[in-house]
Design an enzyme around this catalytic site. Structure first.
Site, PDB file in Angstrom:
ATOM      1  N   ARG A 234      -2.498  -9.956   2.237  1.00 42.86           N
ATOM      2  CA  ARG A 234      -1.647 -10.594   1.452  1.00 42.86           C
ATOM      3  C   ARG A 234      -2.646 -11.417   0.127  1.00 42.86           C
ATOM      4  O   ARG A 234      -3.558 -12.125   1.381  1.00 42.86           O
ATOM      5  CB  ARG A 234      -0.378 -10.899   1.871  1.00 42.86           C
ATOM      6  CG  ARG A 234       0.439 -10.539   2.211  1.00 42.86           C
ATOM      7  CD  ARG A 234       1.417  -8.860   1.669  1.00 42.86           C
ATOM      8  NE  ARG A 234       2.045  -8.295   1.706  1.00 42.86           N
ATOM      9  CZ  ARG A 234       2.149  -7.369   2.038  1.00 42.86           C
ATOM     10  NH1 ARG A 234       0.470  -7.047   2.708  1.00 42.86           N
ATOM     11  NH2 ARG A 234       3.056  -6.284   2.669  1.00 42.86           N
ATOM     12  N   GLU A 263      -0.054  -7.662  -8.691  1.00 39.63           N
ATOM     13  CA  GLU A 263      -0.182  -6.623  -8.176  1.00 39.63           C
ATOM     14  C   GLU A 263       0.577  -5.867  -8.586  1.00 39.63           C
ATOM     15  O   GLU A 263       2.070  -5.368  -8.691  1.00 39.63           O
ATOM     16  CB  GLU A 263      -0.388  -5.706  -6.452  1.00 39.63           C
ATOM     17  CG  GLU A 263      -1.482  -6.749  -5.914  1.00 39.63           C
ATOM     18  CD  GLU A 263      -1.412  -6.241  -3.969  1.00 39.63           C
ATOM     19  OE1 GLU A 263      -2.163  -6.569  -3.858  1.00 39.63           O
ATOM     20  OE2 GLU A 263      -0.335  -5.812  -3.721  1.00 39.63           O
ATOM     21  N   HIS A 284      -4.870  -1.997  -3.410  1.00 42.99           N
ATOM     22  CA  HIS A 284      -4.504  -1.909  -2.019  1.00 42.99           C
ATOM     23  C   HIS A 284      -4.535  -0.352  -1.805  1.00 42.99           C
ATOM     24  O   HIS A 284      -2.918   0.036  -1.589  1.00 42.99           O
ATOM     25  CB  HIS A 284      -2.957  -2.420  -2.831  1.00 42.99           C
ATOM     26  CG  HIS A 284      -1.992  -2.876  -1.319  1.00 42.99           C
ATOM     27  ND1 HIS A 284      -0.647  -3.947  -1.907  1.00 42.99           N
ATOM     28  CD2 HIS A 284      -2.352  -2.452  -0.045  1.00 42.99           C
ATOM     29  CE1 HIS A 284      -0.722  -4.482  -0.708  1.00 42.99           C
ATOM     30  NE2 HIS A 284      -1.106  -3.278   0.032  1.00 42.99           N
TER      31      HIS A 284
END
Length: 317
Positions: A234, A263, A284
């Site tokens: 994270r 994000e 990601h």
């Protein structure tokens, strides 16, 4: 049973969602769902599937029919678990689906850094080999992973898979204990020892109050100047400003981030605007091999089936 999937667009178009539909009388799918549309779309739903849509207490209190939240991920920080429990709403996540995908990403970044394949490919495409008086063009060279030290931060399925691959490369693996632990579990080392000894650090711990900004100015000062940091967990586990300072000041050598604190990041996101050459950023995608995505959807379907049969499976409530 009515089931609503709030953010299908977080998955590739090639993924088969049929396993989810077989347990629902009504199955509604939305590409993405803004916060102000959640209640409207879920008002009569008994099951909600969410990858990243936030379900806080204010939302959950407006959904009296809701019985089960399926988080299409391992991390559960987008759902208010305490509120769900108080309201009698079951919550299930999935884990273990992306271990191979994430580990593959970690080592693709490590090999990119130590073996420099793009550099050597460019040497040929630019004609350096053809003009060389010797049989090889060393260029920037390469170094081996063997006998280097890998520190694993977070030793769940992901961390264990990365550790096994590291050992196959002949690396020494250090499993870090939690930062402020008063005792060290068997086969682990202290957090400080791990980061001080590591040539490579791979982060796989969840984002909690204790891991927020775990890697910061103080942490980077303890690391080797040749160290490489990879974060596939994270974004907020790493203080991005401190990381950029550490990279620019030569406190560590290289970092790869597959996650950011925000994000998707806006166009004027400071980490992107100030990105140094020794920082690689990807969107990601470490978790997102096609096989991993399909495995995840199948596991969510298993969670729905178990709930409908009165069984607890992957429950976090």
């Amino acid at each position: 049973m009515k089931c609503v999937f709030l953010d299908k667009a977080t998955f590739a178009d090639s993924i088969d969602f049929q396993p989810l539909q077989q347990y629902a009388d009504t199955f509604e799918v939305f590409s993405l769902t803004p916060f102000d549309k959640i209640v409207e779309r879920c008002l009569n739903a008994e099951v909600i599937i969410t990858n990243k849509v936030v379900l806080d207490e204010s939302i959950l209190r407006q959904l009296p029919a809701l019985k089960l939240i399926c988080i299409a991920a391992t991390g559960v920080n987008n759902v208010d678990l305490a509120a769900a429990k108080n309201l009698g709403i079951a919550v299930a996540n999935v884990s273990g689906y992306s271990s191979h995908s994430v580990a593959q990403y970690v080592f693709s970044q490590l090999l990119h850094h130590v073996a420099k394949p793009h550099h050597h490919i460019n040497n040929v495409s630019q004609g350096q080999w053809q003009r060389s008086p010797s049989f090889c063009v060393h260029g920037e060279g390469s170094v081996e992973l063997a006998n280097k030290t890998m520190a694993i931060i977070g030793y769940g399925n992901l961390g264990q898979t990365v550790a096994n691959i590291a050992k196959a490369f002949g690396m020494k693996v250090l499993i870090a204990e939690q930062q402020h632990a008063t005792s060290i579990r068997n086969e682990r080392v202290s957090f400080d020892y791990a980061i001080q000894e590591a040539d490579f650090i791979s982060i796989h711990c969840p984002l909690t109050d204790s891991t927020l900004n775990l890697f910061n100015k103080e942490t980077f000062c303890k690391m080797k100047s040749s160290a490489v940091l990879i974060n596939t967990a994270r974004g907020n586990i790493v203080n991005e400003k401190d990381l950029i300072d550490a990279l620019n000041n030569g406190e560590i050598a290289y970092a790869a981030l597959d996650v950011l604190a925000q994000e998707p990041p806006p166009a004027d996101y400071p980490t992107l605007l100030n990105q140094p050459a020794n920082l690689a950023i990807t969107a990601h995608i470490a978790w997102a091999s096609i096989e991993s995505q399909q495995r995840l959807i199948n596991l969510v379907a298993d969670n729905i089936k178990a709930f409908s049969e009165g069984r607890r499976l992957n429950r976090v409530d």
